[in-house]
Design a protein around this motif. Structure first.
Motif, PDB file in Angstrom:
ATOM      1  N   LYS A 192       0.997  -1.272  -0.006  1.00 36.92           N
ATOM      2  CA  LYS A 192      -0.081   0.009   0.010  1.00 36.92           C
ATOM      3  C   LYS A 192       0.961   1.035  -0.139  1.00 36.92           C
ATOM      4  CE  LYS A 192      -3.918  -2.136   2.568  1.00 36.92           C
ATOM      5  NZ  LYS A 192      -3.426  -3.347   2.647  1.00 36.92           N
ATOM      6  N   ASP A 193       0.313   2.420  -0.441  1.00 40.23           N
ATOM      7  CA  ASP A 193       0.983   3.465  -0.182  1.00 40.23           C
ATOM      8  C   ASP A 193       0.090   4.767  -0.042  1.00 40.23           C
ATOM      9  OD1 ASP A 193       3.132   5.287  -0.843  1.00 40.23           O
ATOM     10  OD2 ASP A 193       3.333   5.157  -2.971  1.00 40.23           O
ATOM     11  N   LEU A 318     -12.042  -0.514   8.411  1.00 38.39           N
ATOM     12  CA  LEU A 318     -12.185  -1.417   7.452  1.00 38.39           C
ATOM     13  C   LEU A 318     -11.036  -1.915   6.873  1.00 38.39           C
ATOM     14  CD1 LEU A 318     -15.665  -0.384   5.683  1.00 38.39           C
ATOM     15  CD2 LEU A 318     -15.388  -2.018   7.526  1.00 38.39           C
ATOM     16  N   ILE A 319     -10.119  -1.009   6.349  1.00 44.88           N
ATOM     17  CA  ILE A 319      -8.903  -1.384   5.629  1.00 44.88           C
ATOM     18  C   ILE A 319      -7.974  -2.269   6.482  1.00 44.88           C
ATOM     19  CG2 ILE A 319      -7.568   0.929   6.614  1.00 44.88           C
ATOM     20  CD1 ILE A 319      -6.655   0.850   3.936  1.00 44.88           C
ATOM     21  N   VAL A 328      -9.656  -1.979  -0.451  1.00 44.97           N
ATOM     22  CA  VAL A 328     -10.083  -0.513   0.401  1.00 44.97           C
ATOM     23  C   VAL A 328      -9.247   0.454   0.156  1.00 44.97           C
ATOM     24  CG1 VAL A 328     -10.687   0.150   2.550  1.00 44.97           C
ATOM     25  CG2 VAL A 328     -11.056  -2.083   2.244  1.00 44.97           C
ATOM     26  N   ILE A 329      -9.916   1.792   0.017  1.00 41.77           N
ATOM     27  CA  ILE A 329      -9.318   2.918  -0.270  1.00 41.77           C
ATOM     28  C   ILE A 329      -9.677   3.902   0.847  1.00 41.77           C
ATOM     29  CG2 ILE A 329      -9.208   5.272  -1.765  1.00 41.77           C
ATOM     30  CD1 ILE A 329     -10.456   3.078  -3.894  1.00 41.77           C
ATOM     31  N   TYR A 330      -8.643   4.066   1.922  1.00 44.74           N
ATOM     32  CA  TYR A 330      -8.971   4.840   3.068  1.00 44.74           C
ATOM     33  C   TYR A 330      -8.770   6.178   2.945  1.00 44.74           C
ATOM     34  CZ  TYR A 330      -8.719   5.708   8.095  1.00 44.74           C
ATOM     35  OH  TYR A 330      -8.845   6.409   9.374  1.00 44.74           O
ATOM     36  N   VAL A 348      -4.889   6.199   1.485  1.00 44.63           N
ATOM     37  CA  VAL A 348      -4.116   5.144   1.883  1.00 44.63           C
ATOM     38  C   VAL A 348      -4.795   4.126   0.904  1.00 44.63           C
ATOM     39  CG1 VAL A 348      -3.277   3.074   3.380  1.00 44.63           C
ATOM     40  CG2 VAL A 348      -3.262   5.685   3.914  1.00 44.63           C
ATOM     41  N   ALA A 349      -4.037   3.491  -0.389  1.00 49.57           N
ATOM     42  CA  ALA A 349      -4.709   2.335  -1.007  1.00 49.57           C
ATOM     43  C   ALA A 349      -3.588   1.401  -1.597  1.00 49.57           C
ATOM     44  CB  ALA A 349      -5.354   3.090  -2.040  1.00 49.57           C
ATOM     45  N   ASP A 350      -4.016   0.844  -2.366  1.00 50.30           N
ATOM     46  CA  ASP A 350      -3.056   0.006  -3.245  1.00 50.30           C
ATOM     47  C   ASP A 350      -1.982   0.523  -3.907  1.00 50.30           C
ATOM     48  OD1 ASP A 350      -2.514  -2.765  -4.485  1.00 50.30           O
ATOM     49  OD2 ASP A 350      -2.359  -1.380  -6.190  1.00 50.30           O
ATOM     50  N   GLU A 351      -0.835   0.422  -3.803  1.00 44.90           N
ATOM     51  CA  GLU A 351       0.299   1.354  -4.439  1.00 44.90           C
ATOM     52  C   GLU A 351       0.107   1.677  -5.782  1.00 44.90           C
ATOM     53  OE1 GLU A 351       3.409  -2.323  -4.780  1.00 44.90           O
ATOM     54  OE2 GLU A 351       3.844  -0.859  -3.286  1.00 44.90           O
ATOM     55  N   GLU A 352      -0.643   0.713  -6.659  1.00 43.84           N
ATOM     56  CA  GLU A 352      -0.792   0.980  -7.908  1.00 43.84           C
ATOM     57  C   GLU A 352      -1.881   2.071  -8.438  1.00 43.84           C
ATOM     58  OE1 GLU A 352      -2.082  -1.279 -12.198  1.00 43.84           O
ATOM     59  OE2 GLU A 352      -2.204  -2.349 -10.520  1.00 43.84           O
TER      60      GLU A 352
END
Length: 493
Positions: A192-193, A318-319, A328-330, A348-352
């Motif tokens: 995550k990033d 939830l994340i 999940v996108i926080y 905060v979400a998947d690095e992609e």
């Protein structure tokens, strides 16, 4: 040259403002006279001695003001003759054009934004009004001394850097702090990033811009955060709202909606939900994530008021419940906890996904204010968050309990919710009109937020939100008494 009598009348309206350099005030005043053509191009200006006498300021201030006028192209000096108004000054050459009808040039997007702008249509609180409309922090609690200290500490370390351009992704020391902060909430940050944004709203806007609109539909709780409804509509999404239960979203209804429709994303507010104030139970959070795992739908989680819990144990976002999953996108911020004037939020979400959000951010606003980010970082780094939260929670808990007690004593409600945070949500009997109640209360100096604006389907006509964070104790009691009497009369009538 201007005659002395004319000069006396021309400069008589000059008034000094305390705290601003005198020469700048004189300079701005003379610019105003030149722009308004009270002083013409080529006209000789009063001598520094004359203007000093007329304006009752020092001659040195006049000399500095004339130098500034020359630097800015408003005047020029002729050695041995004095200072003159420039023949062409900023704003002195204009081209007449016919009035433009901006209604012919507005986009549908702009028109919809104006239509959804409740701030323009909300009730204006007259002086002395008891207002339950705000859920902003109480500024009397703000920790000003430590904020000032954080500013000075950071400026001493890298002031020159902070005043220059920053990075689109964010200020690295703050990002490193927030990574650890989220890990302490149970979030698995592997893969995550993070992206720093101008508060929650920009974060949501960027995410909605990045997501595909293949189906043009989104799932959310009903009711839900009006800012989210507004942004979803502005991005062209149709909204399917799922009923709220006492412990969070109705999983049965959600399962049915997922089975019957196709959606581009889902938006949930699991903690201190706006407007109901409900905290989704740990069991329901797990059930929600298990259900969503069967569908290829991104989940947008609004962190909102997570820190304002007054009792009970910490509930993981939830994340965190999703573990190593990347669906999940926080969206987080400290706006309701610390200082909303520092427009700092984070995604905060998947690095992609963050890789693409960074490019969207750079194209739109380049970066979030590095100065704001650095002050927040230093404040957090200095260990002030924990001390501030202890004080804020104690005060807000006291106000929460007072508001809750007053609602139970004075309001003829059928349902009352709010597990913490800065507001309570009240429902009256079906068929009751809280907008009619609002008009009756407004006439008596009390206002609140009608609940229908939070509903996705036009419902909630019988509900209202009471924000108590900025209302004094005596006014909380008095205001709810007034609402209760007016509601009782309305029910009986």
């Amino acid at each position: 040259m201007i005659a002395m009598g004319a000069m006396d009348s021309m400069f008589k309206d000059f008034k000094l403002i305390a705290g601003r350099p005198v020469y700048i005030q004189v300079q701005d005043y003379m610019k105003h006279l030149i722009i308004k053509s009270a002083l013409q191009g080529g006209q000789k200006l009063p001598s520094t001695r004359e203007l000093s006498t007329l304006l009752k300021v020092s001659r040195n201030s006049i000399i500095a003001a004339y130098a500034g006028l020359e630097d800015d192209g408003f005047a020029y000096a002729v050695p041995g003759q004095g200072n003159f108004v420039a023949m062409t000054t900023p704003g002195s050459v204009t081209v007449a054009s016919r009035p433009m009808n901006w209604q012919d040039h507005l986009s549908g997007h702009a028109r919809l934004a104006e239509e959804l702008d409740l701030m323009k249509r909300g009730i204006r609180a007259e002086k002395g009004t008891i207002s339950f409309t705000s859920i902003a922090p109480d500024e009397s609690l703000f920790d000003l001394d430590n904020v000032k200290r954080a500013f000075m500490d950071r400026m001493a370390v890298e002031g020159n850097v902070l005043l220059n351009y920053g990075y689109a992704k964010g200020y690295k020391p703050l990002m490193d702090y927030l990574r650890l902060y989220l890990e302490h909430k149970g979030v698995d940050m592997k893969g995550k990033d993070m992206l720093i944004t101008n508060g929650f709203t920009e974060g949501l806007d960027l995410v909605l811009s990045a997501l595909d609109h293949r189906h043009g539909s989104v799932l959310c709780e009903n009711p839900t955060h009006h800012t989210a409804i507004k942004n979803l509509k502005l991005h062209g999404f149709g909204i399917t709202g799922i009923t709220m239960e006492r412990d969070g979203i109705h999983l049965g209804e959600l399962e049915q909606a997922l089975a019957e429709g196709e959606y581009d994303c889902a938006y949930f507010v699991p903690s201190y939900h706006n407007p109901t104030g409900i905290v989704m139970s740990p069991e329901k959070r797990q059930g929600l994530m298990k259900l969503m795992a069967g569908y290829d739908i991104p989940v947008i989680e609004d962190g909102f008021n997570e820190e304002l819990r007054y009792s009970g144990s910490h509930v993981s976002p939830l994340i965190a419940t999703a573990g190593a999953g990347n669906s999940v996108i926080y969206l987080g911020s400290f706006s309701k906890v610390l200082f909303p004037g520092l427009r700092v939020g984070w995604v905060v979400a998947d690095e992609e996904l963050i890789y693409y959000l960074e490019s969207l951010k750079r194209a739109r606003t380049i970066h979030t204010s590095t100065l704001d980010q650095s002050i927040l970082y230093q404040y957090l780094h200095n260990g002030n968050l924990e001390k501030y939260l202890k004080k804020a929670r104690a005060e807000y808990k006291r106000k929460y309990e007072l508001t809750l007690a007053c609602c139970k004593e004075f309001l003829p409600y059928t349902a009352l919710s709010g597990d913490g945070g800065l507001h309570l949500f009240v429902a009256f009997a079906e068929g009751f009109k809280t907008r009619e109640l609002l008009e009756a209360c407004r006439a008596q100096g009390v206002i609140f937020t009608p609940g229908d604006q939070f509903y996705t389907d036009g419902g909630g006509q019988h509900t209202m939100r009471l924000g108590f964070s900025r209302v004094r104790d005596a006014e909380i009691r008095k205001g709810i008494q007034i609402i209760g009497r007016a509601a009782t009369r309305q029910l009986m009538g």
